[in-house]
Design a protein around this motif. Structure first.
Motif, PDB file in Angstrom:
ATOM      1  N   GLY A  63      52.883  50.588  41.603  1.00 24.31           N
ATOM      2  CA  GLY A  63      51.486  50.705  41.151  1.00 24.31           C
ATOM      3  C   GLY A  63      50.970  49.396  40.583  1.00 24.31           C
ATOM      4  O   GLY A  63      49.821  49.012  40.801  1.00 24.31           O
ATOM      5  N   GLN A  64      51.844  48.696  39.830  1.00 20.47           N
ATOM      6  CA  GLN A  64      51.449  47.394  39.275  1.00 20.47           C
ATOM      7  C   GLN A  64      51.178  46.390  40.387  1.00 20.47           C
ATOM      8  O   GLN A  64      50.206  45.619  40.344  1.00 20.47           O
ATOM      9  CB  GLN A  64      52.557  46.870  38.343  1.00 20.47           C
ATOM     10  N   ILE A  65      52.051  46.389  41.400  1.00 21.52           N
ATOM     11  CA  ILE A  65      51.853  45.476  42.531  1.00 21.52           C
ATOM     12  C   ILE A  65      50.550  45.799  43.252  1.00 21.52           C
ATOM     13  O   ILE A  65      49.791  44.911  43.660  1.00 21.52           O
ATOM     14  CB  ILE A  65      53.050  45.582  43.501  1.00 21.52           C
ATOM     15  N   PHE A  66      50.227  47.097  43.391  1.00 23.04           N
ATOM     16  CA  PHE A  66      49.000  47.499  44.060  1.00 23.04           C
ATOM     17  C   PHE A  66      47.771  47.030  43.285  1.00 23.04           C
ATOM     18  O   PHE A  66      46.811  46.530  43.861  1.00 23.04           O
ATOM     19  CB  PHE A  66      48.990  49.014  44.217  1.00 23.04           C
ATOM     20  N   ARG A  67      47.853  47.190  41.941  1.00 22.14           N
ATOM     21  CA  ARG A  67      46.716  46.746  41.111  1.00 22.14           C
ATOM     22  C   ARG A  67      46.563  45.227  41.168  1.00 22.14           C
ATOM     23  O   ARG A  67      45.456  44.715  41.220  1.00 22.14           O
ATOM     24  CB  ARG A  67      46.913  47.220  39.661  1.00 22.14           C
ATOM     25  N   ASP A  68      47.689  44.499  41.153  1.00 16.27           N
ATOM     26  CA  ASP A  68      47.619  43.032  41.270  1.00 16.27           C
ATOM     27  C   ASP A  68      47.021  42.629  42.614  1.00 16.27           C
ATOM     28  O   ASP A  68      46.241  41.674  42.714  1.00 16.27           O
ATOM     29  CB  ASP A  68      49.009  42.422  41.115  1.00 16.27           C
ATOM     30  N   GLY A  69      47.376  43.371  43.660  1.00 16.82           N
ATOM     31  CA  GLY A  69      46.805  43.084  44.974  1.00 16.82           C
ATOM     32  C   GLY A  69      45.308  43.333  44.999  1.00 16.82           C
ATOM     33  O   GLY A  69      44.550  42.577  45.610  1.00 16.82           O
ATOM     34  N   GLU A  70      44.873  44.379  44.325  1.00 17.45           N
ATOM     35  CA  GLU A  70      43.434  44.660  44.263  1.00 17.45           C
ATOM     36  C   GLU A  70      42.691  43.561  43.515  1.00 17.45           C
ATOM     37  O   GLU A  70      41.607  43.130  43.930  1.00 17.45           O
ATOM     38  CB  GLU A  70      43.208  46.010  43.576  1.00 17.45           C
ATOM     39  N   VAL A  71      43.271  43.102  42.390  1.00 18.23           N
ATOM     40  CA  VAL A  71      42.638  42.027  41.614  1.00 18.23           C
ATOM     41  C   VAL A  71      42.549  40.759  42.442  1.00 18.23           C
ATOM     42  O   VAL A  71      41.525  40.064  42.462  1.00 18.23           O
ATOM     43  CB  VAL A  71      43.422  41.783  40.302  1.00 18.23           C
ATOM     44  N   ASP A  72      43.667  40.429  43.142  1.00 18.36           N
ATOM     45  CA  ASP A  72      43.675  39.231  43.967  1.00 18.36           C
ATOM     46  C   ASP A  72      42.665  39.341  45.098  1.00 18.36           C
ATOM     47  O   ASP A  72      41.956  38.377  45.417  1.00 18.36           O
ATOM     48  CB  ASP A  72      45.087  39.019  44.532  1.00 18.36           C
ATOM     49  N   LEU A  73      42.557  40.514  45.713  1.00 22.92           N
ATOM     50  CA  LEU A  73      41.594  40.714  46.784  1.00 22.92           C
ATOM     51  C   LEU A  73      40.159  40.610  46.275  1.00 22.92           C
ATOM     52  O   LEU A  73      39.297  40.001  46.918  1.00 22.92           O
ATOM     53  CB  LEU A  73      41.833  42.078  47.431  1.00 22.92           C
ATOM     54  N   ALA A  74      39.892  41.162  45.100  1.00 19.93           N
ATOM     55  CA  ALA A  74      38.554  41.071  44.508  1.00 19.93           C
ATOM     56  C   ALA A  74      38.201  39.628  44.168  1.00 19.93           C
ATOM     57  O   ALA A  74      37.063  39.192  44.364  1.00 19.93           O
ATOM     58  CB  ALA A  74      38.476  41.947  43.261  1.00 19.93           C
ATOM     59  N   TYR A  75      39.199  38.902  43.654  1.00 18.92           N
ATOM     60  CA  TYR A  75      38.962  37.489  43.311  1.00 18.92           C
ATOM     61  C   TYR A  75      38.650  36.679  44.562  1.00 18.92           C
ATOM     62  O   TYR A  75      37.726  35.849  44.568  1.00 18.92           O
ATOM     63  CB  TYR A  75      40.192  36.921  42.603  1.00 18.92           C
ATOM     64  N   ARG A  76      39.411  36.913  45.627  1.00 23.87           N
ATOM     65  CA  ARG A  76      39.156  36.193  46.869  1.00 23.87           C
ATOM     66  C   ARG A  76      37.780  36.535  47.444  1.00 23.87           C
ATOM     67  O   ARG A  76      37.054  35.651  47.927  1.00 23.87           O
ATOM     68  CB  ARG A  76      40.236  36.527  47.896  1.00 23.87           C
ATOM     69  N   ALA A  77      37.410  37.813  47.388  1.00 15.84           N
ATOM     70  CA  ALA A  77      36.095  38.211  47.892  1.00 15.84           C
ATOM     71  C   ALA A  77      34.980  37.558  47.077  1.00 15.84           C
ATOM     72  O   ALA A  77      33.982  37.077  47.639  1.00 15.84           O
ATOM     73  CB  ALA A  77      35.965  39.736  47.849  1.00 15.84           C
TER      74      ALA A  77
END
Length: 310
Positions: free
Chosen positions: A8-22
């Motif tokens: 779950g932590q990895i998924f949330r980190d991936g979401e943050v990274d994806l939002a930052y890139r967008a």
């Protein structure tokens, strides 16, 4: 930590990274879109001038913009100046007049800009390194006095200069325009170079004086090479202003020293404005400035980065 919480932590980190890139890509696209839009706005007058020189009268009146799509380009504007492929080798009175006025503009603009940079650099160096006192005026007051000379509109100075030049025999002469243009751009050069010299540490001159150089020696061998980008920026700005000056050129010249802006403004007749001739003449007039700007671009950027242009 359990396996489910770790995933779950990895998924949330991936979401943050994806939002930052967008967000990063969105901001970059917006910035480049604005820059591209501003570039189009800035370059459109040049594009319109260049394309209009190849238009026929109906194309100009109908506002056709894209060559080979809206209209078929013709050499009408350049033919009127004797600069088309079929007239370039033929004797042309209009072309001779154009070359004469081009030479007048080049000589007066280059000479006045160089003289203004030379005199303005000396004045700016003194204002940035020494303390002066003329009555109640100090260095900031003297600097503002130079800048205040730009407040007066040219029409106010028309009659005094006309009377003065007539008495001195400077009417319709290149030297008259050179002196006047030097006075016109000198305040701008002084302010540009004052900031440029102010950004150079005084320790460099002190070290040069310790090594045995005079004030002039330190100024010429140490300071001027460092201030070269600012001098080039001031020279280009002066060149643009003097090259495009129309009012005094039209007022103080008639035949021998008439410049290109006066010739551009004269492209009118009983049937109206010859837009194609005016466009061809205007593009031929601004082309040297474009070439100078491209060749000296790196100096302009260095001068602006050093605080030479505000």
């Amino acid at each position: 930590m359990s396996a489910s919480s770790g995933s779950g932590q990895i998924f949330r980190d991936g979401e943050v990274d994806l939002a930052y890139r967008a967000k990063w890509w969105t901001s970059r696209i917006a910035i480049y879109a604005i820059l591209l839009f501003w570039t189009v706005i800035c370059l459109f007058p040049i594009y319109w001038t260049a394309t209009t020189s190849f238009k026929m009268a109906p194309d100009v009146m109908q506002g056709n913009m894209v060559p080979w799509v809206d209209y078929q380009p013709k050499w009408l504007g350049w033919r009127s100046l004797g600069l088309s492929p079929d007239t370039i080798g033929v004797e042309s009175t209009v072309r001779d007049e154009f070359l004469k006025r081009f030479a007048n503009s080049a000589i007066t603009a280059l000479a006045s800009s160089a003289l203004a940079v030379a005199l303005g650099s000396c004045a700016a160096y003194g204002l940035s390194r020494f303390d002066y006192k003329f009555g109640f005026m100090r260095n900031p007051d003297i600097s503002f006095f130079f800048l205040s000379q730009l407040i007066l509109p040219p029409v106010v100075l028309a009659l005094p200069f006309l009377v003065l030049y007539k008495s001195l025999g400077l009417l319709d002469t290149r030297i008259g325009l050179i002196l006047l243009y030097t006075l016109t751009v000198l305040p701008i050069v002084i302010w540009i170079m004052r900031d440029q010299f102010g950004s150079i540490p005084t320790e460099l001159e002190e070290a040069a004086l310790v090594d045995g150089l005079s004030i002039w020696g330190a100024f010429l061998t140490i300071i001027l090479p460092i201030a070269l980008p600012g001098m080039v920026a001031a020279f280009i700005l002066s060149l643009v202003l003097t090259w495009n000056e129309y009012f005094f050129a039209a007022l103080l010249t008639s035949t021998n020293a008439t410049t290109l802006p006066v010739m551009v403004a004269s492209q009118t007749g009983s049937q109206g404005i010859s837009w194609w001739s005016m466009a061809a003449l205007s593009f031929a007039a601004i082309l040297p400035l474009i070439v100078v700007g491209v060749l000296l671009e790196r100096y302009i950027i260095k001068g602006m980065a050093a605080g030479a242009v505000k």
